[in-house]
Design a protein around this motif. Structure first.
Motif, PDB file in Angstrom:
ATOM      1  N   PHE A 315       0.858  -1.190   0.000  1.00 29.10           N
ATOM      2  CA  PHE A 315       0.000   0.000   0.000  1.00 29.10           C
ATOM      3  C   PHE A 315       0.894   1.239   0.000  1.00 29.10           C
ATOM      4  O   PHE A 315       1.000   1.945   1.002  1.00 29.10           O
ATOM      5  CB  PHE A 315      -0.932  -0.006   1.212  1.00 29.10           C
ATOM      6  CG  PHE A 315      -1.894  -1.149   1.220  1.00 29.10           C
ATOM      7  CD1 PHE A 315      -3.059  -1.083   0.464  1.00 29.10           C
ATOM      8  CD2 PHE A 315      -1.645  -2.287   1.965  1.00 29.10           C
ATOM      9  CE1 PHE A 315      -3.961  -2.135   0.460  1.00 29.10           C
ATOM     10  CE2 PHE A 315      -2.528  -3.340   1.962  1.00 29.10           C
ATOM     11  CZ  PHE A 315      -3.699  -3.267   1.204  1.00 29.10           C
ATOM     12  N   PRO A 316       1.561   1.492  -1.114  1.00 33.34           N
ATOM     13  CA  PRO A 316       2.547   2.589  -1.161  1.00 33.34           C
ATOM     14  C   PRO A 316       1.893   3.938  -0.926  1.00 33.34           C
ATOM     15  O   PRO A 316       0.813   4.231  -1.426  1.00 33.34           O
ATOM     16  CB  PRO A 316       3.103   2.481  -2.589  1.00 33.34           C
ATOM     17  CG  PRO A 316       2.025   1.800  -3.380  1.00 33.34           C
ATOM     18  CD  PRO A 316       1.383   0.836  -2.423  1.00 33.34           C
ATOM     19  N   GLY A 317       2.554   4.739  -0.121  1.00 35.28           N
ATOM     20  CA  GLY A 317       2.077   6.091   0.115  1.00 35.28           C
ATOM     21  C   GLY A 317       1.188   6.255   1.325  1.00 35.28           C
ATOM     22  O   GLY A 317       0.961   7.372   1.779  1.00 35.28           O
ATOM     23  N   PRO A 320       4.497   6.849   4.062  1.00 37.13           N
ATOM     24  CA  PRO A 320       5.603   6.983   3.110  1.00 37.13           C
ATOM     25  C   PRO A 320       6.912   6.376   3.623  1.00 37.13           C
ATOM     26  O   PRO A 320       7.230   6.468   4.812  1.00 37.13           O
ATOM     27  CB  PRO A 320       5.737   8.500   2.936  1.00 37.13           C
ATOM     28  CG  PRO A 320       4.386   9.043   3.304  1.00 37.13           C
ATOM     29  CD  PRO A 320       3.871   8.142   4.373  1.00 37.13           C
ATOM     30  N   GLU A 321       7.655   5.769   2.700  1.00 39.51           N
ATOM     31  CA  GLU A 321       8.942   5.176   3.035  1.00 39.51           C
ATOM     32  C   GLU A 321       9.877   6.224   3.629  1.00 39.51           C
ATOM     33  O   GLU A 321      10.667   5.936   4.539  1.00 39.51           O
ATOM     34  CB  GLU A 321       9.559   4.560   1.784  1.00 39.51           C
ATOM     35  CG  GLU A 321      10.773   3.693   2.041  1.00 39.51           C
ATOM     36  CD  GLU A 321      10.423   2.366   2.686  1.00 39.51           C
ATOM     37  OE1 GLU A 321      11.298   1.797   3.369  1.00 39.51           O
ATOM     38  OE2 GLU A 321       9.276   1.902   2.517  1.00 39.51           O
ATOM     39  N   SER A 322       9.760   7.445   3.146  1.00 35.72           N
ATOM     40  CA  SER A 322      10.634   8.515   3.657  1.00 35.72           C
ATOM     41  C   SER A 322      10.379   8.785   5.137  1.00 35.72           C
ATOM     42  O   SER A 322      11.304   9.130   5.884  1.00 35.72           O
ATOM     43  CB  SER A 322      10.418   9.797   2.851  1.00 35.72           C
ATOM     44  OG  SER A 322       9.061  10.218   2.923  1.00 35.72           O
ATOM     45  N   LEU A 327      12.648   7.109  11.318  1.00 37.10           N
ATOM     46  CA  LEU A 327      12.546   6.471  12.631  1.00 37.10           C
ATOM     47  C   LEU A 327      13.821   5.700  12.925  1.00 37.10           C
ATOM     48  O   LEU A 327      14.438   5.133  12.018  1.00 37.10           O
ATOM     49  CB  LEU A 327      11.329   5.546  12.664  1.00 37.10           C
ATOM     50  CG  LEU A 327       9.978   6.241  12.430  1.00 37.10           C
ATOM     51  CD1 LEU A 327       8.846   5.217  12.396  1.00 37.10           C
ATOM     52  CD2 LEU A 327       9.716   7.284  13.506  1.00 37.10           C
ATOM     53  N   PRO A 328      14.245   5.609  14.185  1.00 38.31           N
ATOM     54  CA  PRO A 328      15.569   5.060  14.509  1.00 38.31           C
ATOM     55  C   PRO A 328      15.765   3.603  14.111  1.00 38.31           C
ATOM     56  O   PRO A 328      16.869   3.223  13.709  1.00 38.31           O
ATOM     57  CB  PRO A 328      15.656   5.235  16.033  1.00 38.31           C
ATOM     58  CG  PRO A 328      14.244   5.425  16.492  1.00 38.31           C
ATOM     59  CD  PRO A 328      13.546   6.115  15.376  1.00 38.31           C
TER      60      PRO A 328
END
Length: 449
Positions: A315-317, A320-322, A327-328
């Motif tokens: 479920f892209p977006g 978001p991957e960015s 996150l650590p």
């Protein structure tokens, strides 16, 4: 509705605790009927303070240090007068339920005629005052069963305590099932099965899955916590936040929303004829009022933490991957401040809740205004993705019409009545009301240069 007993083991003045309970999200509280040594306050002011802060006062709990004298033929009348005094207090302050213990400890092993006769008079007195008596299951369930089997008056009911049942119930939940139609209120808490601790649910050994399965369908009252911290060093706000989270989880699992009248039909069969556990497995939900779990990102999406990390690519977006890369520890990052994790923005928490709903296997997806903290253009993209990827039925409730253009069928409501039914392309031409609503929002979904 969920509530919590106003004494939760963290010493604060009374009015501070009431405000903290309200701030945590609880809708109800309950009280000791006298000061019980816990605060310096006039008992006559307690109900007013509770209600002035916007909380429902569910019940008052009577002191029980001398309750065994109810069964002493020479002291029965003294205890009868004391309980009448507490009933008068409830009557005076419009408190619907007085919770009492029938015994203290193991000294009283059986109910006798002196106590039973006194209880009959007490129940009649309470009935005349429009106050119900809720007897709590404690150590001597044999006494409680004799009382209920002898006194049938519905003014006398049960206050079911899950921690006491975990210690003394044999078998567990027997009392709740046997007297399911006489339950007036609950004391919900947990313990390790060895000592009478009252921790929040899921911190001990109460079988909450069994509790949910055996929960009386007819009960439509308040789920009330009677809890103390397991971690004595926990901050008050964190304790109340976590307590509210778990009781809401139990409320949702129980499903306190069966129809009060009439029936709901599925494929021409009344829904209550289905096996409720297997039926619920067919559903998933994405809601505006979602839960924030102070767990890892992965555990926020998959309840057992064992799901496939490819959910982000599936479920892209949505999240978001960015944002994940910031996150650590990626999917293993601990979230929430209770245990020192990362605090997300409202929109990020909401995106995780959307993924949680999509990740759960389902045949029907219920979507109720889940994107309030997400901008309209992103919202439209997410809904387009949901409609295109979901293979079952998606039922969406929303006021933001740009998000449902792709729906195969749109039902338009106005003032509680259906005023339109069709696809977007049909309604935009044939339904003036829908057309006006949609056009008034159209600019929200235009990409900005």
């Amino acid at each position: 509705m969920v509530g919590i007993f106003n004494w939760y083991g963290i010493p604060r003045d009374f009015e501070h605790r009431i405000k903290a309970i309200k701030k945590a999200g609880f809708e109800s509280t309950s009280m000791w009927i006298d000061d019980d040594g816990q605060w310096e306050i006039d008992p006559e002011t307690i109900p007013h303070i509770i209600r002035d802060n916007g909380l429902v006062l569910e019940y008052a709990h009577a002191p029980y240090s001398r309750i065994n004298t109810l069964w002493d033929r020479y002291k029965t009348h003294d205890m009868e007068r004391e309980l009448e005094k507490h009933i008068d207090y409830c009557f005076r302050h419009l408190i619907p339920i007085l919770v009492i213990h029938l015994t203290k400890g193991f000294r009283v092993k059986e109910a006798n005629k002196h106590g039973l006769e006194a209880l009959r008079r007490i129940v009649k007195y309470a009935n005349d005052k429009n106050v119900s008596i809720a007897a709590e299951n404690t150590k001597q369930n044999k006494v409680l069963e004799t009382v209920f089997d002898t006194i049938k008056d519905k003014t006398l009911g049960l206050c079911f305590d899950t921690s006491h049942d975990n210690l003394y119930g044999d078998p567990k939940f027997k009392i709740m099932e046997k007297y399911h139609n006489r339950i007036l209120c609950f004391h919900i808490s947990d313990n390790d099965g060895k000592s009478d601790d009252h921790w929040p649910p899921y911190q001990g050994k109460v079988d909450w899955e069994d509790f949910v399965l055996k929960f009386p369908k007819a009960y439509n009252g308040i789920l009330n916590l009677e809890v103390l911290p397991k971690d004595k060093g926990i901050e008050e706000e964190s304790f109340l936040h976590e307590s509210y989270r778990v009781i809401k989880d139990i409320e949702n699992r129980i499903g306190l929303y069966d129809p009060s009248e009439g029936s709901i039909y599925l494929n021409d069969n009344a829904i209550l004829e289905y096996d409720i556990a297997s039926y619920r497995c067919k559903f998933s939900g994405i809601f505006q009022d979602f839960m924030k779990y102070d767990l890892t990102v992965r555990e926020n999406i998959f309840s057992d933490g064992s799901g496939n990390d490819d959910i982000m690519n599936e479920f892209p977006g949505v999240f978001p991957e960015s944002e994940l890369e910031k996150l650590p520890d990626g999917m293993s990052s601990l979230l929430g401040t209770t245990l020192g994790g990362v605090e997300l923005s409202g929109g990020q928490w909401q995106r995780l809740a959307i993924l949680r709903g999509l990740a759960k296997p389902h045949e029907v997806l219920l979507v109720d205004e889940p994107t309030a903290s997400i901008d309209p253009i992103e919202e439209s993209r997410i809904f387009e993705l949901v409609f295109s990827r979901n293979e079952g039925i998606t039922l969406c409730v929303t006021h933001r019409l740009g998000s449902v253009k792709e729906a195969s069928r749109i039902i338009v409501l106005k003032d509680g009545e259906v005023v339109g039914d069709g696809s977007h392309n049909e309604l935009i031409v044939t339904n003036d009301y829908y057309n006006r609503l949609y056009m008034s929002q159209a600019s929200m979904y235009e990409s900005k240069p």
